[in-house]
Design a protein around this motif. Structure first.
Motif, short mmCIF file in Angstrom:
data_model
loop_
_atom_site.label_atom_id
_atom_site.label_comp_id
_atom_site.label_asym_id
_atom_site.label_seq_id
_atom_site.Cartn_x
_atom_site.Cartn_y
_atom_site.Cartn_z
N CYS A 123 0.59 -1.25 0.03
CA CYS A 123 -0.16 -0.17 0.14
C CYS A 123 0.40 1.52 0.02
CB CYS A 123 -1.37 0.27 1.09
SG CYS A 123 -1.63 -1.01 1.31
N VAL A 124 0.37 2.30 -0.84
CA VAL A 124 1.59 3.30 -0.85
C VAL A 124 0.62 4.50 -0.67
CG1 VAL A 124 2.85 5.02 -2.53
CG2 VAL A 124 2.50 2.36 -3.14
N GLN A 125 1.48 5.30 0.72
CA GLN A 125 0.05 6.83 0.86
C GLN A 125 0.95 7.79 1.18
OE1 GLN A 125 -0.81 6.24 5.10
NE2 GLN A 125 -3.53 7.31 4.07
N PRO A 126 0.37 9.61 0.63
CA PRO A 126 1.78 10.67 0.73
C PRO A 126 2.12 10.46 1.91
CG PRO A 126 -0.51 10.55 -0.28
CD PRO A 126 -0.71 9.88 1.05
N LEU A 127 3.65 10.96 2.53
CA LEU A 127 3.76 11.59 3.22
C LEU A 127 3.32 12.12 4.18
CD1 LEU A 127 7.10 11.06 5.60
CD2 LEU A 127 7.21 12.68 3.94
N GLY A 128 2.52 13.09 3.26
CA GLY A 128 2.03 14.71 4.01
C GLY A 128 0.18 13.76 4.68
N ALA A 129 -0.13 12.35 3.90
CA ALA A 129 -1.76 12.49 4.87
C ALA A 129 -1.06 10.60 5.06
CB ALA A 129 -2.51 12.24 3.63
N PRO A 130 -0.36 10.24 6.36
CA PRO A 130 -0.17 8.70 6.67
C PRO A 130 -1.12 8.61 7.53
CG PRO A 130 1.06 10.81 8.23
CD PRO A 130 0.28 11.29 7.08
N ALA A 131 -2.11 8.89 7.92
CA ALA A 131 -2.91 8.61 9.01
C ALA A 131 -2.87 6.56 9.21
CB ALA A 131 -4.27 8.73 9.37
N MET A 132 -2.97 6.50 7.80
CA MET A 132 -3.70 5.01 7.39
C MET A 132 -2.23 3.94 7.60
SD MET A 132 -5.63 2.48 7.17
CE MET A 132 -7.63 2.84 6.40
N THR A 133 -1.15 3.91 6.73
CA THR A 133 -0.06 4.05 7.34
C THR A 133 0.29 3.50 8.72
OG1 THR A 133 0.80 4.62 4.64
CG2 THR A 133 2.63 4.17 6.26
N HIS A 134 0.57 4.99 9.44
CA HIS A 134 1.27 4.77 11.06
C HIS A 134 0.32 3.76 11.49
CE1 HIS A 134 4.07 7.91 10.16
NE2 HIS A 134 3.02 8.74 10.07
N SER A 135 -1.03 3.37 11.10
CA SER A 135 -2.49 2.60 12.01
C SER A 135 -1.27 1.24 11.55
CB SER A 135 -3.79 3.23 11.30
OG SER A 135 -4.01 3.93 11.62
N TRP A 136 -1.13 0.78 10.54
CA TRP A 136 -0.91 -0.43 10.00
C TRP A 136 0.32 -0.76 10.73
CZ3 TRP A 136 3.47 -2.20 7.05
CH2 TRP A 136 3.31 -3.69 7.01
N ARG A 137 1.14 0.20 10.96
CA ARG A 137 3.05 -0.05 10.94
C ARG A 137 2.14 -0.45 12.29
NH1 ARG A 137 6.82 4.32 7.71
NH2 ARG A 137 6.60 3.14 5.82
N GLN A 138 2.04 0.53 12.84
CA GLN A 138 1.82 0.16 14.98
C GLN A 138 0.94 -0.78 15.46
OE1 GLN A 138 1.47 4.38 17.58
NE2 GLN A 138 2.39 4.95 14.91
N ARG A 139 -0.16 -1.06 14.15
CA ARG A 139 -0.78 -1.93 14.45
C ARG A 139 -2.24 -1.29 15.48
NH1 ARG A 139 -0.01 -7.12 12.17
NH2 ARG A 139 -1.76 -7.92 13.25
N LEU A 189 -7.15 -4.47 6.44
CA LEU A 189 -5.89 -4.33 5.88
C LEU A 189 -4.77 -5.08 6.67
CD1 LEU A 189 -4.50 -2.31 4.14
CD2 LEU A 189 -4.10 -0.90 5.67
N LEU A 190 -4.82 -5.36 8.23
CA LEU A 190 -2.82 -5.39 8.39
C LEU A 190 -3.51 -7.06 8.52
CD1 LEU A 190 -3.72 -4.92 12.48
CD2 LEU A 190 -2.50 -4.15 10.56
N LEU A 191 -4.59 -7.66 7.64
CA LEU A 191 -4.42 -8.85 7.36
C LEU A 191 -4.43 -9.79 6.17
CD1 LEU A 191 -7.82 -10.24 9.09
CD2 LEU A 191 -6.02 -10.23 9.74
N VAL A 192 -4.06 -8.16 5.12
CA VAL A 192 -3.47 -8.59 3.70
C VAL A 192 -3.14 -8.14 3.21
CG1 VAL A 192 -6.41 -9.02 3.48
CG2 VAL A 192 -5.56 -7.08 2.75
N ALA A 193 -2.08 -6.48 3.62
CA ALA A 193 -1.35 -5.47 3.45
C ALA A 193 0.14 -6.71 4.51
CB ALA A 193 -1.42 -4.38 3.76
#
Length: 326
Positions: free
Chosen positions: A203-219, A247-251
């Protein structure tokens, strides 16, 4: 694979209610991109349809369900693409559609929402404020609130892209998916993990809108106070817990890319593929540009998910600087 909210039988059934305009979209190897990117690149093109994005795959399923249940009105919050798609799908099924959007959304997208017959209400804030207002309208008027990514139909509609991908490409090493609310990523990711499990879902997200990526990384759900990106279609601040669980299950990974890489990706898609795309659709190419070594020599699929872009802004971005070929 552990169970997500998605169901493969429902995903296959979704193809029966989605208008053929939005199905079996082009999927092809784009050799012209490969010298600059250093890998084999296949494009899944989701822009050659009446609303110029993948979103109608989900709204077709939603609108069909509502019409079958005799419902006559629906409301959603949208940065523009979902609103257009719901307006299109609702119009064909006799639904009154209300779309709530930020006053600062892309003008072209807002104009298309109106042109497709939806009632448009604007708020003086960002997409999260539009979500709050749409929920209030739904409660006050007693109508269905369509919440992108939370409503499973939006995910399973998007998942039909995954079916087409695995049915068409014999083998691929990774698929790069724009990450916003999560419908596209969880939908396609669910199918890929079930039917082509050796392929990476990135999954790819902008550095300026990182909420879901941070959420995925921190579970866990991580919110942000603001967003700052030209990729308005993925600029959410409040991830939905149920979507994050899927997302945690598929990414396999979630990465953040810089604005300059998004612009370079848009320019490359224009120059080498003849495609005018909105910023969110260039996130996959941006990810390759920022980590060429990771993708070198591999077969990568990128989903070009939308082309609703303000023409003046597009020319400002794409007409800026030459591509960095280092």
């Amino acid at each position: 694979m552990q169970e997500t909210r998605l169901d493969m039988a429902r995903i296959r059934a979704a193809r029966q209610v989605i208008d053929p305009f939005f199905l079996d979209t082009p999927l092809y190897r784009c050799e012209a991109l490969e010298p600059d990117l250093g890998c084999t690149v296949s494009i899944k093109l989701e822009t050659a349809n009446p609303v110029r994005s993948f979103k109608a795959r989900g709204t077709e399923v939603v609108a069909n369900l509502l019409a079958d249940r005799g419902m006559r009105a629906v409301v959603c919050a949208s940065a523009g693409n979902l609103g257009q798609a719901l307006a299109w799908s609702g119009r064909g099924r006799g639904l009154d559609v209300t779309v709530v959007a930020s006053r600062f959304a892309t003008v072209t997208k807002l104009e298309r929402v109106r042109a497709l017959g939806a009632r448009l209400e604007l708020v003086d804030g960002d997409h999260e404020m539009a979500r709050e207002r749409a929920a209030a309208i739904a409660q006050y008027e007693g109508i269905r609130l369509v919440e992108d990514s939370l409503d499973i139909e939006t995910c399973e509609g998007a998942a039909t892209i995954g079916l087409e991908l695995v049915d068409t490409v014999a083998s691929f090493d990774a698929v790069l998916i724009a990450l916003g609310g999560g419908a596209l990523a969880t939908g396609v990711g669910h199918v890929v993990k079930a039917l082509a499990p050796r392929a990476e879902v990135i999954c790819v997200q902008p550095l300026g809108a990182p909420a879901m990526t941070h959420s995925w990384r921190q579970r866990r759900v991580v919110t942000t106070d603001s967003t700052s990106t030209i990729a308005d279609g993925v600029a959410g601040r409040y991830p939905i817990p149920a979507v994050l669980d899927d997302l945690l299950l598929v990414a396999d990974d979630a990465v953040l890319v810089q604005e300059s890489s998004i612009v370079a990706g848009m320019r490359m898609l224009l120059t080498h593929a003849g495609l005018v795309v909105e910023p969110s659709a260039a996130l996959g190419v941006a990810a390759i540009l920022e980590d060429r070594d990771r993708f070198a020599g591999r077969h990568i699929v990128t989903i070009v998910c939308g082309s609703n872009v303000d023409v003046d802004a597009y020319h400002r971005w794409v007409g800026a600087a030459p591509i960095d070929r280092s």
